[in-house]
Scaffold this active site. Structure first.
Site, PDB file in Angstrom:
ATOM      1  N   GLU A 194      47.394  25.257  44.024  1.00 39.43           N
ATOM      2  CA  GLU A 194      47.669  25.892  42.743  1.00 39.43           C
ATOM      3  C   GLU A 194      48.046  24.906  41.628  1.00 39.43           C
ATOM      4  O   GLU A 194      47.842  25.190  40.460  1.00 39.43           O
ATOM      5  CB  GLU A 194      48.797  26.912  42.910  1.00 39.43           C
ATOM      6  CG  GLU A 194      48.431  28.095  43.788  1.00 39.43           C
ATOM      7  CD  GLU A 194      47.344  28.963  43.156  1.00 39.43           C
ATOM      8  OE1 GLU A 194      47.341  29.092  41.923  1.00 39.43           O
ATOM      9  OE2 GLU A 194      46.491  29.479  43.909  1.00 39.43           O
ATOM     10  N   SER A 211      60.976  84.332  69.114  1.00 32.25           N
ATOM     11  CA  SER A 211      61.712  84.394  70.383  1.00 32.25           C
ATOM     12  C   SER A 211      62.545  83.160  70.691  1.00 32.25           C
ATOM     13  O   SER A 211      63.279  83.155  71.685  1.00 32.25           O
ATOM     14  CB  SER A 211      60.736  84.628  71.528  1.00 32.25           C
ATOM     15  OG  SER A 211      60.014  85.802  71.305  1.00 32.25           O
TER      16      SER A 211
END
Lengths: 151, 766
Positions: B186, B464
């Site tokens: 870079e 139930s």
């Protein structure tokens, strides 16, 4: 395994039939409790009190003795996650809470240990003692007395 | 904060001298404005850098896998776990943390250093031997402990609304090669330039001119850092100028090492939905599931390649592009002499090697993370969670979660074929009931999809599933046992609002006189309503509150058949109390929190409260066990004993199953989000999913020890009368000692002589 047993039974039945033996139903020479295992326990609970749990309980005791009670509790909870139905681990947790003067939780953990004690009368006795002690500490001596005399 | 000169307004009344020398004055004013602006930039830079504080999102960890002799675990399953954790497989003996080697049934690994709540665990060299699907031996070098923790998987983070997520690394955790690569690729003159590299700028400008477009950037690392720090991505001349000025100022204040380290932690390196991956520390975890220090050359090079454009060089979306750029980075490293040509060639020969979340058996866990946030929301403000770098330890078990996600999705795909124009929804909660640990939570059939979390938020009628509470309330009165007989007969009630209510049985026909055991195992509605009314609806409502999260539901008769809405998570709470023999243990996700600097903060220890007498719950659970053998759950084929209950709401709108083994509890809900009827019962939809999951995760039978107050009696399933061994419909129940059994009815199904003989022989020969 099951197949072998079936073959064995057939063989035995044939032998008996051939010998003209009368098949009178009579109690077999077996563990008298075998008949009495309720539906809840169709597979006998094998307690795998493995070396891992034992190691962790030991480590926890050492940590507690050196004053690191929070670390001791974490270590016991590791044991609990490995062996969630082992009353010894629950009892150890109860003792730790008792030592920390957390009487209410000590009582609860000891009750949990007692509920899992099953066929371990020594452990059950220790758990009941601890429940009673925790009750006394919470100002409930009558309940403690009742428990001690009942246990 | 964008700054423009128009903000500096001239004072309303200009002094006369200014009017006399307009040009000089203008110049002076501009200079003044420039100086002020410079000062402002300087202040911005120093305050940001001095503080050196990034918002550190909280990191959420799964449970650490405990390795000990006797653990049910195959070598393949452990390898899967290691893949999740990004452990590197080596051919010889592993020596570095985060690596392992396997030879058949033997596996050696070196764990990573990890800061747990209770200790800082150093790396440990561990030898393992497997046999018959179990860990047979565990050996930890230099220790006589029989148990070791594998560092836990990082499953997510709680990042702020702007989406920036990062994992800050210290300079010591940054490999030297990464710094060298950043400079080589870079900014070659990084150590020499004052923040701006005019030569590089000129070169880039020339190249761009030749190409007729912007192809090269001449930005230094410092400029890139400034851009990431303060500015957005717009490329305007003013912005470039600001960036250059700030870079120069930054270099005046701080040395190169400080700037490079800030760069390593700041730079943007990927996108994961809402979440922006910042810094090499997190990028390493994100792309390779490994700490930065453990990256191999080819992996390091790929991260450096990403700097130029994480989207453009995305290794998943554009593998060829990413690979070309990675190889370019490797070439530059060799050119600069940081690696040898042989090293370059070897690394260039490696695949991209990125971590595949799905292949590694990991997921995104949005449902579980929602529970984590909800629990922590009681203790922490949202900004504490997204800023302070807290380490949050949870009970999430990635293996259990993977099973729950997959099993639910598979079954729903198949069930959808019944009504292809609609899509069923589903939710699953799996816990370890004794400790209350929530091991898995699925709130949507699409794994990893963050949407409506049905496990926590869908309140649905439980049908139930409520029945065990009714029967437990009946046992608590002391007037009933499981062997007591009740009437399953038509019933009609006038409700407080004046309407009449006439419940029906699932199968239609009333069954007549039945035992409590049979009524619950076969989920008979009429018998349950009759029993509940006799016991008192208020009692049932109060019991539900006592064993669950509360509050108590309205005490209406329809409660007895489940006209109460609960979330799957709340159902897991209620059934957890049953699984724990009456001890109420609230289900929880978070175990503990450790500060960013390693200081243990809070811990949430296991807490419990006896809510119901254990012997009563033991009796009740016998009926839930029988339900699995001959009642509503009989379709199961699990090899170990489990107790459970189906639930189906009115018109088949909800299909539920809740049940437990000796170590795991799971709740499954299936239905349509708009409450449309599904045509599915609890047994036909939720039960198969439940069974699939339990087959994967349950290891122990439900087999608690017999409470002392109870004794085992052989009774008839249908009549409750005491029977002998010759009774085929007889079974052994634990009942309160001295229970007087009603002899009427006797044995419903007698065994034939041959069958009896065989059984007797079986016992004799066993």
């Amino acid at each position: 395994m099951a197949e072998r047993r079936t073959r064995l039974i057939t063989l035995a039945a044939l032998t008996l039939a051939a010998s003209g033996c009368a098949l009178a139903p009579q109690p077999g020479p077996q563990d008298p409790d075998a008949d009495e295992i309720p539906v809840t326990a169709p597979q006998r609970q094998e307690r795998r009190a493995g070396p891992a749990t034992a190691t962790l309980i030991e480590q926890s005791r050492a940590l507690h003795e050196s004053g690191q009670s929070a670390q001791a509790a974490v270590t016991l909870e590791r044991a609990l996650r490995i062996e969630p139905n082992d009353p010894a681990v629950w009892l150890e947790l109860a003792r730790l809470r008792y030592a920390a003067a957390d009487w209410a939780q000590a009582e609860q953990f000891a009750r949990r240990a007692e509920s899992l004690a099953g066929g371990d009368p020594a452990l059950r006795k220790q758990a009941v003692e601890l429940i009673a002690d925790s009750l006394v500490r919470q100002g409930r001596p009558t309940e403690a007395e009742r428990l001690r005399s009942g246990g | 904060m964008p700054l423009s000169k128009s903000r500096l307004r001239l004072p309303p009344a200009l002094p006369a001298c200014l009017l006399r020398h307009p040009w000089w004055s203008l110049a002076a004013l501009l200079l003044l404005a420039f100086a002020a602006w410079l000062l402002y930039l300087n202040w911005q830079i120093t305050s940001r850098f001095e503080g050196r504080r990034w918002d550190l999102p909280a990191r959420v960890y799964a449970r650490p896998l405990e390795l000990y002799a006797g653990l049910e675990l195959t070598a393949a399953a452990l390898e899967q776990e290691l893949a999740r954790l990004g452990y590197r497989e080596v051919s010889g003996r592993p020596s570095r943390p985060g690596s392992y080697g396997r030879r058949g049934d033997a596996l050696e690994l070196v764990t990573r250093e990890f800061r747990y709540w209770d200790e800082l665990a150093p790396p440990a060299a561990v030898s393992l031997r497997f046999a018959d699907g179990r860990l047979e031996a565990v050996d930890v070098a230099g220790q006589d402990t029989a148990i070791v923790r594998l560092d836990p998987l990082m499953v997510g983070s709680i990042f702020p609304a702007h989406g920036e997520d990062r994992l800050v690394v210290t300079p010591e955790q940054v490999p030297e090669l990464l710094r060298q690569a950043l400079v080589a690729v870079e900014d070659r003159r990084f150590s020499e330039h004052p923040g701006v590299d005019l030569r590089a700028l000129g070169r880039a400008a020339l190249a761009n001119l030749r190409a007729g477009a912007v192809t090269q950037g001449g930005s230094t690392l410092t400029q890139q850092l400034v851009k990431n720090y303060f500015l957005d991505n717009r490329r305007t001349l003013g912005r470039k100028l600001t960036e250059a000025l700030m870079a120069l100022l930054l270099e005046r204040h701080y040395d190169k090492a400080e700037i490079l380290n800030a760069y390593v932690n700041e730079i943007y390196l990927g996108q994961d939905g809402q979440r922006a991956i910042h810094g090499f520390g997190l990028a390493s975890q994100f792309w390779f599931s490994r700490p930065l220090a453990e990256l191999e050359l080819h992996q390091l090079a790929l991260l450096v390649a990403l700097v130029r454009g994480p989207g453009w060089y995305d290794p998943t979306a554009h593998p060829e592009r990413a690979r070309a750029r990675r190889d370019l980075v490797l070439g530059l490293l060799a050119e600069a002499g940081h690696i040898t040509e042989a090293e370059r060639a070897r690394a260039a020969g490696r695949p991209l090697d990125t971590w595949d979340r799905e292949r590694a058996g990991a997921s995104y866990y949005p449902g579980y993370l929602a529970l984590v946030r909800a629990e922590l929301g009681e203790q922490y403000r949202p900004e504490d969670l997204s800023r302070q770098g807290l380490n949050i330890f949870t009970s999430l078990d990635p293996r259990v979660q993977a099973s729950a996600e997959r099993r639910l999705a598979e079954r729903l795909d198949a069930l959808d074929e019944r009504q292809p124009e609609r899509r069923l929804a589903g939710a699953v909660v799996v816990t370890a009931p004794q400790s209350g640990d929530v091991l898995a939570l699925v709130g949507d059939r699409r794994a990893g999809y963050e949407g409506f979390n049905r496990a926590l938020a869908a309140r649905r009628p439980v049908g139930s599933l409520i029945k065990p509470v009714v029967y437990l309330a009946a046992l608590e009165t002391g007037r009933y046992t499981l062997a007591s007989r009740i009437e399953d007969a038509p019933i009609e009630l006038e409700l407080p609002n004046g309407t009449r209510w006439a419940p029906r049985n699932f199968s239609g026909e009333p069954a007549g006189p039945v035992t409590l055991l049979r009524a619950l195992a076969e989920s008979l509605n009429l018998a349950t309503v009759g029993l509940g009314l006799d016991v008192g609806v208020e009692r049932v409502a109060a019991l539900l509150e006592r064993i669950g999260p509360g509050p108590a539901p309205a005490a209406l008769p329809s409660l007895l058949l489940g006209a109460v809405e609960l979330t799957p998570f709340e159902v897991a709470f209620v059934y957890g109390t049953l699984a724990n023999g009456g001890f109420r243990v609230p289900p929880r996700a978070v175990r503990s929190v450790v500060a960013a600097n390693g200081v243990p903060l809070v811990r949430f220890p296991v807490e419990l409260r006896q809510a119901v007498e254990p012997a009563l719950v033991y009796q009740l659970n016998q009926a839930l066990l029988v339900a699995m053998q001959r009642g509503t759950g009989r379709a199961t084929t699990l090899p170990l004993a489990t107790a459970g209950k189906t639930g189906t709401s009115d018109d088949f709108r909800d299909s539920w199953f809740a049940g437990f083994s000796g170590d795991r509890l799971a709740v499954v809900w299936i239905g349509y989000d708009d409450f449309a009827p599904t045509g599915l019962s609890g047994a036909s939809a939720a039960l198969p999913v439940w069974q699939d999951i339990m087959a994967d995760v349950a290891e122990r039978p439900y087999a608690p020890p017999l409470p002392r107050a109870l004794e085992a009696r052989r009774v008839d399933y249908y009549s409750g009368a005491p029977v002998g061994r010759g009774c085929a419909s007889g079974l052994v129940l634990a009942l309160p000692a001295g229970t007087e059994l009603d002899r009427r009815g006797g044995c419903a199904e007698r065994r034939g002589l041959a069958e009896r003989t065989l059984e007797w022989l079986n016992d004799v020969l066993d």
